[in-house]
Design a protein around this motif. Structure first.
Motif, mmCIF file in Angstrom:
data_model
loop_
_atom_site.group_PDB
_atom_site.id
_atom_site.type_symbol
_atom_site.label_atom_id
_atom_site.label_comp_id
_atom_site.label_asym_id
_atom_site.label_seq_id
_atom_site.Cartn_x
_atom_site.Cartn_y
_atom_site.Cartn_z
ATOM 1 N N UNK A 139 16.666 -30.369 32.411
ATOM 2 C CA UNK A 139 17.752 -29.573 32.421
ATOM 3 C C UNK A 139 17.047 -28.196 32.270
ATOM 4 N N UNK A 140 17.027 -26.713 33.129
ATOM 5 C CA UNK A 140 16.262 -25.643 33.016
ATOM 6 C C UNK A 140 16.736 -24.274 34.254
ATOM 7 N N UNK A 141 16.313 -23.693 34.088
ATOM 8 C CA UNK A 141 16.354 -22.363 35.187
ATOM 9 C C UNK A 141 15.386 -22.757 36.100
ATOM 10 N N UNK A 142 15.862 -22.304 36.713
ATOM 11 C CA UNK A 142 15.108 -22.222 38.296
ATOM 12 C C UNK A 142 13.718 -21.737 38.129
ATOM 13 N N UNK A 153 14.818 -22.687 23.566
ATOM 14 C CA UNK A 153 16.621 -23.832 23.862
ATOM 15 C C UNK A 153 17.006 -23.956 23.168
ATOM 16 N N UNK A 154 17.384 -22.754 22.034
ATOM 17 C CA UNK A 154 18.695 -22.577 21.458
ATOM 18 C C UNK A 154 19.370 -21.385 21.889
ATOM 19 N N UNK A 155 18.736 -20.616 22.785
ATOM 20 C CA UNK A 155 19.116 -19.930 23.447
ATOM 21 C C UNK A 155 20.138 -20.098 24.913
ATOM 22 N N UNK A 156 19.118 -21.174 25.066
ATOM 23 C CA UNK A 156 19.547 -22.002 27.311
ATOM 24 C C UNK A 156 20.727 -22.671 26.963
ATOM 25 N N UNK A 157 20.886 -23.784 25.294
ATOM 26 C CA UNK A 157 21.362 -24.697 25.199
ATOM 27 C C UNK A 157 22.762 -23.931 24.667
ATOM 28 N N UNK A 158 24.232 -23.718 25.073
ATOM 29 C CA UNK A 158 24.976 -23.509 24.641
ATOM 30 C C UNK A 158 25.097 -21.925 23.969
ATOM 31 N N UNK A 159 25.695 -21.040 23.534
ATOM 32 C CA UNK A 159 26.025 -19.368 23.743
ATOM 33 C C UNK A 159 25.612 -19.389 21.913
ATOM 34 N N UNK A 160 24.242 -18.512 21.374
ATOM 35 C CA UNK A 160 23.693 -18.737 20.414
ATOM 36 C C UNK A 160 23.242 -16.974 20.263
ATOM 37 N N UNK A 161 23.551 -16.851 18.885
ATOM 38 C CA UNK A 161 23.333 -15.608 17.846
ATOM 39 C C UNK A 161 21.708 -15.544 17.657
ATOM 40 N N UNK A 162 21.242 -14.950 17.697
ATOM 41 C CA UNK A 162 19.911 -15.227 17.363
ATOM 42 C C UNK A 162 19.085 -13.618 16.349
ATOM 43 N N UNK A 163 19.503 -13.538 15.085
ATOM 44 C CA UNK A 163 19.142 -12.677 14.057
ATOM 45 C C UNK A 163 18.173 -12.547 13.506
ATOM 46 N N UNK A 164 17.314 -11.339 13.330
ATOM 47 C CA UNK A 164 16.114 -11.185 13.024
ATOM 48 C C UNK A 164 16.445 -11.338 11.156
ATOM 49 N N UNK A 165 16.298 -11.918 10.615
ATOM 50 C CA UNK A 165 15.966 -12.723 8.893
ATOM 51 C C UNK A 165 14.929 -12.728 7.639
#
Length: 353
Positions: free
Chosen positions: A39-42, A234-246
């Motif tokens: 699995x992956x982008x073009x 992987x976090x952003x590609x699999x499903x929808x994920x909010x990535x927040x700076x912490x």
């Protein structure tokens, strides 16, 4: 499944020249009877990996092992693998049975044995009553079944599927995904599927190989990939994920965008360490203003039983959350204000900043 892998790639690379690498030092073990998706982008290298396994593309470096034996030197027609292509590649001048039996005729299989195996293969894919039908009279889904039957009739050790469902409409594609997994279960054959569709990979795979830029990002079960992605990609590609700076607070918690919450793994990091928090849309809820991070609603999208709310936090970060329609009373209109909170019992994923 056996302990020893059926198929192994060891340090496989593919250099197309001019500094263009299709694959970079790929290591992969696949067990007998597994359903594995690449699995992956073009352009990530998944099709190149499949072509190297099939023998259509020679590797520049590394080994391809089947049952512990190196097969990288063997031409495609001498490898015990078969491929189902995206465009079906059925022969228009042959009927269904002739298409399915073509590989057996090339191998010199006797007429009686060919007839028996073709009939069995057609029954497996639900085309037992269409053996004499011209392929031109079949639908797209039926042609795909013919291609599958032609591949399995030769009893390969590994069946390679190069985005075989991408040409089908959405409802038929979903139906064929189920049929494909059921067929694999009945046969017990190792299936390797190339797809860019994460939903497809998550729904039918035993394990998924997530690829990016010719390299492997993570190999895991669908649940592991969704719940514990190893990298930001992987976090952003699999499903929808909010990535927040912490930032780690020093007591096993992370502060981010108005949240202060315990996060697995944060206790091993020094206070002040910059991190990224991964939050799934289903793990966020709307709360009364003042009870969480302030959110400005940008837009709301209808998703059937749920509404997908897209908003912006005070620090400018965009977030996505899913609200059940039954609980959407009082949802602010676009441009309205609300507060964002973490669903009780939900967790966040800790990723490098």
């Amino acid at each position: 499944m056996t302990t020893d892998p059926l198929l192994s790639l060891r340090g496989v690379s593919k250099d197309f020249g001019g500094g263009v690498f299709g694959l970079k030092d790929i290591d992969l073990d696949i067990a007998s009877g597994e359903f594995v998706s690449l699995l992956g982008p073009s352009g990530c290298g998944k099709t190149t990996t499949l072509r190297v396994i099939a023998g259509f593309e020679p590797a520049t470096a590394g080994e391809v092992l089947l049952n512990g034996r190196e097969i990288g030197h063997l031409p495609a027609n001498r490898r015990p693998v078969n491929t189902v292509f995206q465009d079906y590649a059925v022969f228009p001048h042959m009927n269904v049975a002739e298409n399915v039996g073509f590989g057996l005729s090339v191998r010199g299989t006797g007429a009686r044995e060919t007839t028996r195996r073709v009939a069995e293969a057609l029954e497996m894919v639900g085309l037992g009553d269409k053996a004499k039908r011209p392929v031109a009279a079949l639908s797209g889904g039926q042609r795909q079944r013919v291609a599958l039957a032609r591949a399995i009739v030769c009893e390969p050790q590994v069946l390679l599927l190069d985005e075989p469902l991408s040409a089908l409409d959405a409802s038929l594609r979903e139906q064929m995904q189920v049929e494909l997994k059921n067929l694999q279960n009945r046969l017990g054959t190792t299936f390797i599927l190339v797809t860019h569709d994460q939903t497809e990979a998550l729904s039918i795979s035993d394990r998924i190989v997530v690829m990016n830029g010719g390299q492997v990002e993570q190999i895991a079960t669908p649940a592991e990939l969704y719940d514990r992605p190893a990298t930001r990609f992987v976090a952003s590609f699999i499903g929808t994920m909010n990535l927040l700076a912490g930032r780690v607070t020093g007591d096993g918690q992370v502060e981010s965008a108005g949240f202060v919450l315990p996060v697995e793994g944060a206790g091993a990091l020094a206070a002040g360490t910059a991190v990224t928090l991964g939050l799934r849309p289903e793990d966020l809820i709307l709360a009364p203003i003042g009870a969480g991070a302030r959110l400005t609603v940008k837009t709301t999208v209808f998703h059937g039983r749920s509404l997908r709310v897209i908003g912006r936090l005070n620090d400018g970060a965009e977030v996505v959350l899913d609200v059940q329609r039954a609980a959407s009373a009082g949802l602010p209109a676009d441009g309205g204000a609300a507060a964002l909170a973490l669903r009780p019992g939900a967790g966040a994923i800790l990723l490098p900043a």
